[in-house]
Design a protein around this motif. Structure first.
Motif, short mmCIF file in Angstrom:
data_model
loop_
_atom_site.label_atom_id
_atom_site.label_comp_id
_atom_site.label_asym_id
_atom_site.label_seq_id
_atom_site.Cartn_x
_atom_site.Cartn_y
_atom_site.Cartn_z
N LEU A 19 62.30 40.22 19.50
CA LEU A 19 63.49 41.08 19.50
C LEU A 19 63.65 41.75 18.13
O LEU A 19 63.96 42.94 18.04
CB LEU A 19 64.74 40.26 19.82
N ALA A 20 63.40 41.00 17.06
CA ALA A 20 63.49 41.55 15.71
C ALA A 20 62.43 42.63 15.51
O ALA A 20 62.69 43.68 14.90
CB ALA A 20 63.32 40.44 14.67
N GLY A 21 61.22 42.38 16.04
CA GLY A 21 60.16 43.37 15.93
C GLY A 21 60.51 44.65 16.66
O GLY A 21 60.24 45.76 16.18
N LEU A 22 61.12 44.51 17.84
CA LEU A 22 61.55 45.68 18.61
C LEU A 22 62.65 46.44 17.87
O LEU A 22 62.64 47.68 17.82
CB LEU A 22 62.05 45.25 19.99
N SER A 27 64.23 51.21 14.94
CA SER A 27 64.90 51.77 13.76
C SER A 27 64.03 52.76 13.00
O SER A 27 64.55 53.65 12.32
CB SER A 27 65.33 50.63 12.82
N MET A 28 62.71 52.60 13.09
CA MET A 28 61.82 53.46 12.31
C MET A 28 60.93 54.34 13.19
O MET A 28 60.06 55.06 12.67
CB MET A 28 60.95 52.62 11.39
N ALA A 29 61.16 54.33 14.50
CA ALA A 29 60.33 55.12 15.42
C ALA A 29 60.42 56.62 15.14
O ALA A 29 59.51 57.38 15.51
CB ALA A 29 60.73 54.83 16.86
N ALA A 310 66.54 45.88 9.34
CA ALA A 310 67.26 45.80 10.62
C ALA A 310 66.71 44.63 11.45
O ALA A 310 67.46 43.87 12.05
CB ALA A 310 67.12 47.11 11.39
N GLY A 311 65.38 44.48 11.47
CA GLY A 311 64.78 43.36 12.18
C GLY A 311 65.10 42.03 11.53
O GLY A 311 65.32 41.03 12.22
#
Length: 431
Positions: A19-22, A27-29, A310-311
């Motif tokens: 979830l943190a990775g997502l 956030s940076m996509a 954020a992650g």
């Protein structure tokens, strides 16, 4: 997974790490779309740059997760890509192929500095007060970005910055997202940042402010227009201007990444009692891989991303977070139409909340010691006002040794910090 990433020791779970990775990825996509737009202005094929951006983000971030085991993501940096396109290619009239060769040359130097642990020595030589200032400055910086992206603040000819148009529907969506995210976090709801992003996205879709894509899947474009051009044009770096450009790529990448890693590690509690980052060499090797391979694929210099915070705020504590982010970057090359729902209004609330959390590092600075306080202040406020991590660091790192000397505290300053002060003076003069 538990044994390799030490999930139990870090008080986390596989689900929380994914979830943190997502969250970090979402956030940076934006870099997947912003980077092709910026480098496209230099004449580069946008489709190839899109693929190069996603691939190098996946490669470098996966290395960070698997080898260094930290939850930090790496991708082509904003700001330095604009220097590549507008200053070097358009301003100096340098072919983009030669500019990529210049980035590759900087990547080679970057890799050498990492192998000989020079970068690790520099990071460990930074005083704890200034590390706290870097972390807080990054918090102010990403909070500023969030407020700007969300339309809450805007540029002004008279006052430089002013309140944005709060009646704008997209700005109202940002405000809704901020309030939702802050309420979720304040009431200790798990994964508050990610849930806030989902809630903001749904609100945008319901109100028609965010459009659903017509399709979910598309084949990634070809990488051939940019692949390998950096290597074939190394011999074209034969002017003083291009040497300066190469050194600029090197210095900005060096201090942007160092500053970001220090700030993220400080905020996440990874800095040990000695003020050092464990496995710093492996973490630094991760971004040097990105710096070296990125131009071969066809993109500008990479850097560690402040959006990794954020992650971390969601609960990411190990390399599994970074590995998950890398996998999402690979998937994005096929599911790119779906990324259009992740607008700046969706990511702005997350950036603002993380900015609040990182700004708390200001409490760790010795404000009674004026040389330290002045240098820390210039670092923290310099980052958002110059819109650059490395420029903010330079203001404080130049001031610190000077003030320590004139107040009789010169012996407390390490030779490396004196050297960095000189390097930054030269850097600011040349660039």
């Amino acid at each position: 997974m538990n044994q390799y990433f030490k999930l139990r020791e870090n008080h986390t779970t596989i689900g929380r790490e994914i979830l943190a990775g997502l969250t970090t990825f979402v956030s940076m996509a934006y870099i997947l779309f912003v980077n092709p737009s910026v480098l496209g202005a230099a004449g580069m094929n946008k489709g190839a740059v899109f693929v190069a951006t996603g691939l190098i983000a996946a490669i470098a971030t996966a290395f960070m997760g698997i080898v260094a085991k930290y939850p930090f993501a790496i991708a082509p940096g904003l700001g330095i890509n604009a220097f590549f396109a507008y200053s070097v290619v358009i301003g100096m009239k340098v072919p983009w192929q030669t500019a990529l060769a210049s980035v590759f040359a900087a990547g080679i130097l970057f890799f050498i500095l990492t192998v000989f642990k020079i970068r690790e020595l520099v990071i460990n030589a930074i005083p704890n007060d200034l590390k706290a200032a870097i972390a807080a400055g990054i918090g102010l910086f990403i909070g500023f970005i969030g407020l700007s992206d969300g339309g809450i603040i805007a540029a002004s000819k008279d006052t430089m910055v002013t309140l944005g148009n709060l009646g704008n529907p997209t700005t109202l969506l940002t405000i809704f997202g901020i309030l939702l995210t802050l309420i979720l976090y304040a009431t200790k709801i798990p994964a508050a940042i990610f849930l806030g992003m989902i809630g903001t996205t749904l609100a945008g879709i319901i109100t028609g402010l965010i459009k659903l894509p017509s399709s979910l899947i598309s084949l990634p474009p070809s990488l051939s227009p940019t692949f390998g051009r950096a290597i074939f044009n190394l011999g074209q770096i034969n002017t003083f201007q291009l040497v300066i450009a190469t050194l600029t790529f090197l210095l900005v990448a060096f201090f942007d990444t160092a500053g970001t890693l220090v700030g993220l590690a400080k905020n996440a509690g990874f800095i040990n009692d000695k003020g050092e980052l464990p496995r710093a060499g492996k973490a630094l090797m991760s971004d040097s891989i990105g710096m070296l391979v990125g131009p071969i694929l066809g993109t500008s210099p990479t850097t560690a991303y402040i959006e990794s915070s954020a992650g971390i705020a969601v609960g990411g504590r190990t390399g599994l977070t970074a590995l998950s982010t890398a996998i999402f970057f690979l998937l994005s090359l096929v599911f790119s139409p779906l990324l259009t729902v992740v607008t700046s209004q969706v990511t702005a609330p997350a950036l603002i909340l993380v900015g609040i959390l990182m700004a708390s590092n200001l409490a760790e600075i010795d404000w009674k010691n004026f040389p330290v306080a002045a240098s820390a202040f210039l670092i923290a406020i310099g980052m958002p006002l110059t819109y650059s991590i490395s420029d903010g660091i330079s203001l404080g790192f130049i001031t610190y040794p000077i003030l320590m000397l004139v107040t009789g505290q010169g012996k407390k300053v390490t030779p490396i910090m004196y050297g960095l002060g000189i390097v930054f003076v030269v850097f600011l003069i040349l660039v």
